[in-house]
Structures are given as C-alpha cells and as structure tokens.
Write an enzyme that holds these catalytic residues in place. Structure first.
Site: not given
Length: 194
Positions: A134-135, A45, A92-93, A50, A138
């Site tokens: 999670h997204e 995701g 997380c990226l 991000q 963000h």
C-alpha cells in the site's frame, strides 16, 4: 518544518517519488515526525508523499501503536517475487473514512534500505506485506481505490467527490495553492535528497 497529512486530490499523491541518495539529520527527523503523525492519525503506514514530500520513503508499524509492534522506516523499496493473492480491506490516511477491498499478493520479497543506510532483503507475508505494498503504491502515485474493481470504486464515489470538492474550494479561496504551485515546490526536496 512541520509536517501534516495531505488529502486527496492533492497532486503530490499522484507524484512518482524519487529515490533518496543521501540521508542526513533532517531526513531522520522527518521520519520520526512521520511516525508520530501516523500514530496520531491511528494509521499503520505513512508514505512521504502523504506529507507532501516527493521522496521514496515510508514509515510503518503493523500494531498502529507507539511503543508496541515493530517500527519500520523504509527507503527506496523494490518489490519482487509476489506470490499468491488475497483480498483485504484497506483505508488510507489521505482518504479519511473511505475503505474498500483490495487484492494483493500474499507474500513479497522486499529490497530496501533503513534510515541508517543498512540494506534490507526480506520476504514479507500477510498484513505486513499488504502495508508495504500500500505504501509503495503511494510512492508510485497509486491510491488503493485504483486497485479496486469498478463496481467497488463506485461505492466510494460520493466520498471521493466530497474530498475533491473540499480541496478545490480551498484552492478557489486561496487557502491552498494551485496544483502547479504545489508540484513546483517539490523540486527543492528532490534537489536536496535525490
């Protein structure tokens, strides 16, 4: 415009994204580029903030692999009817190499739009529900470690401090603009799409 994944503590990661009011060819191109970036980074995701965009949009594919699994481009998501709880490991990226256990609902109801403007009303469960939550976090300026216990977060402190030191040293040398400049740049995107 070329997108890249930003890393903690970039201020856009704490910015509450704005709802999207219009979709154009550029926004569709951004969604495609976000999917490509997500695959390159081996993620499942990726939220618009991000990639330094203040828009309520994220992409996801639970398989994490291009050409397999289902790709999602989600605009203006809203969550309701959370049911149950389960613990799962998340990373997380924007916080590479850091993972921790996060408690999330087992099932949720999602209301959103896809990139073509179609309304989505569905119930999600398990891993896919976790990815979406999670997204969406963000988009609300919340990071996965904000949802962890204090004790669990302490185990990530060294890695978080390292990311912060690296980011602040780049700002000190001028290779990354100041927090104020970074936030000021977001206004042109919100004027265009929100």
């Amino acid at each position: 415009m070329s997108l890249e994944i930003i890393y903690y503590p970039h201020p856009t990661l704490r910015y509450v994204s704005k709802p999207i009011k219009r979709v154009d060819a550029e926004l569709r191109k951004i969604a495609d580029e976000m999917l490509e970036l997500m695959y390159q980074a081996k993620g499942v995701g990726l939220a618009a903030n991000q990639v330094d965009l203040p828009l309520r949009m994220f992409v996801a594919n639970p398989s994490g692999e291009k050409g397999s699994g289902e790709e999602f481009v989600i605009l203006n998501p809203e969550v309701s009817r959370p049911k149950g709880n389960e613990v799962g490991e998340e990373g997380c990226l924007s916080l590479p190499g850091l993972t921790g256990d996060v408690v999330r609902p087992k099932s949720i109801r999602i209301s959103a739009f896809d990139i073509k403007g179609n309304q989505i009303e569905t119930t999600l469960e398990g891993f896919l529900a976790r990815i979406f939550l999670h997204e969406i976090d963000h988009l609300d300026g919340t990071l996965f470690f904000d949802r962890m216990s204090d004790h669990a977060t302490q185990e990530l402190e060294a890695g978080i401090d390292e990311l912060e030191t690296d980011f602040r040293s780049k700002q000190a040398t001028g290779s990354v603009p100041s927090d104020q400049e970074l936030i000021a740049r977001l206004a042109e995107w919100t004027q265009k799409y929100c």
